[in-house]
Design a protein around this motif. Sequence first.
Motif, short mmCIF file in Angstrom:
data_model
loop_
_atom_site.label_atom_id
_atom_site.label_comp_id
_atom_site.label_asym_id
_atom_site.label_seq_id
_atom_site.Cartn_x
_atom_site.Cartn_y
_atom_site.Cartn_z
N THR A 1 -7.75 1.97 5.21
CA THR A 1 -8.14 2.94 6.03
C THR A 1 -9.69 2.89 6.12
O THR A 1 -10.35 3.31 7.14
CB THR A 1 -8.08 4.37 5.30
OG1 THR A 1 -6.76 4.57 5.04
CG2 THR A 1 -8.71 5.53 6.08
N THR B 1 -10.23 -4.14 -4.73
CA THR B 1 -10.92 -2.83 -4.05
C THR B 1 -12.02 -2.30 -4.67
O THR B 1 -13.02 -1.44 -4.01
CB THR B 1 -9.93 -1.77 -4.12
OG1 THR B 1 -9.21 -1.60 -5.42
CG2 THR B 1 -8.58 -2.14 -3.14
N SER C 1 -4.29 -0.48 -7.16
CA SER C 1 -3.09 0.30 -7.06
C SER C 1 -2.66 0.78 -5.38
O SER C 1 -3.52 0.33 -4.82
CB SER C 1 -3.22 1.78 -7.58
OG SER C 1 -4.22 2.32 -7.02
N PRO C 2 -1.44 1.09 -5.04
CA PRO C 2 -0.91 1.29 -3.84
C PRO C 2 -2.03 2.26 -3.16
O PRO C 2 -2.27 2.19 -1.92
CB PRO C 2 0.29 1.96 -3.88
CG PRO C 2 0.97 1.42 -5.09
CD PRO C 2 -0.26 1.13 -6.05
N SER C 3 -2.64 3.28 -3.95
CA SER C 3 -3.48 4.28 -3.17
C SER C 3 -4.74 3.94 -2.87
O SER C 3 -5.38 3.99 -1.99
CB SER C 3 -3.67 5.70 -4.40
OG SER C 3 -4.17 4.96 -5.44
N ALA C 4 -5.25 3.08 -3.75
CA ALA C 4 -6.57 2.20 -3.78
C ALA C 4 -6.35 1.05 -2.40
O ALA C 4 -7.31 1.06 -1.73
CB ALA C 4 -7.05 1.40 -4.88
N GLN D 1 0.45 -1.16 0.08
CA GLN D 1 -0.02 0.06 0.19
C GLN D 1 0.74 1.33 -0.10
O GLN D 1 0.53 2.51 -0.43
CB GLN D 1 -0.92 0.14 1.23
CG GLN D 1 -0.40 0.31 2.64
CD GLN D 1 0.14 -0.99 3.17
OE1 GLN D 1 0.16 -2.09 2.64
NE2 GLN D 1 0.16 -0.97 4.65
N GLN D 2 2.07 0.91 0.11
CA GLN D 2 3.14 2.18 0.14
C GLN D 2 3.68 2.49 -1.02
O GLN D 2 4.42 3.41 -1.50
CB GLN D 2 3.98 2.16 1.25
CG GLN D 2 3.65 2.27 2.81
CD GLN D 2 2.51 3.26 2.94
OE1 GLN D 2 2.85 4.49 2.57
NE2 GLN D 2 1.52 2.95 4.11
N GLY D 3 3.32 1.67 -1.93
CA GLY D 3 4.33 1.33 -3.08
C GLY D 3 5.65 0.69 -3.39
O GLY D 3 6.57 0.92 -4.11
N ARG E 1 -4.33 1.43 0.04
CA ARG E 1 -4.25 2.54 1.36
C ARG E 1 -5.78 2.82 1.62
O ARG E 1 -6.23 2.90 2.91
CB ARG E 1 -3.56 3.74 0.95
CG ARG E 1 -2.11 3.56 1.02
CD ARG E 1 -1.22 4.97 1.33
NE ARG E 1 -1.51 5.85 0.27
CZ ARG E 1 -1.07 5.96 -0.72
NH1 ARG E 1 -0.12 4.93 -1.44
NH2 ARG E 1 -1.36 6.85 -1.66
N ASP E 2 -6.69 3.07 0.82
CA ASP E 2 -8.12 3.46 1.08
C ASP E 2 -8.77 2.39 1.63
O ASP E 2 -9.67 2.33 2.54
CB ASP E 2 -8.61 3.93 -0.46
CG ASP E 2 -8.29 5.32 -0.77
OD1 ASP E 2 -7.23 6.19 -0.03
OD2 ASP E 2 -8.47 5.69 -1.94
#
Length: 214
Positions: free
Chosen positions: A140, A89, A131-134, A66-68, A136-137
């Motif tokens: 969260t 996700t 993706s990493p941002s997905a 999740q941090q890439g 992370r979401d």
Amino acid sequence: MFDQEVRTRPDFLTIAKSHRWTRRALLRDIALATLAAASSPLYAQHGDLGIVNPPARLDDFSLVDQQGTKRTLNDFLQQGVTALQTIYTGCGSVCPLQGALFSAIQDRIPQTGSRHPIRLLSIGIDPLSDSPSALRDWLTRFNAGSAWNAATPSLKDVDRMRLQLSGSTLPLGNIADHSTQIYCFDANQMLRYRSADLPSVDEICDVIGKLGRL
């Protein structure tokens, strides 16, 4: 070695009384109540359920977390006893139930009596979207702590990884019908347990607790 009996799942009122009435906890409890009411249909073809005998070592797949950060599967597994799930996700059906399940397991980790760290790992099976941002979401959304990570394999590895996890030689089918099993690894990075689809919180906590005391 493991008690394979699936305990009775608590109803919504029992779950709700044991949590603070925050919005996040309420949403999770509703999801868990839905999970408890589900008849655990077979969402995907998979191999034998329960104890994996002999224990299996998966290929050391390359993942992006999740941090890439590029990491290997064993990098995650060597940190302790690990419960692993497969999600994507963009899923709006069973994946929120899976997130609620891991959230509840996360809260119970201190009660397992494990002498090894216990980790949770959500594997994204849609590399084009997870993706990493997905990721992370996703984490969260379910209030994931530091012991809960998410990562995605490459497009060329994702199906092979899913097959090794499931122990099946049958075609995987549509991504929407992905397995909702939980896969439990010991502190030596060996796959030791495959749950049925949509297992209970008690079942997984019991397994990881026993693995953590080995």
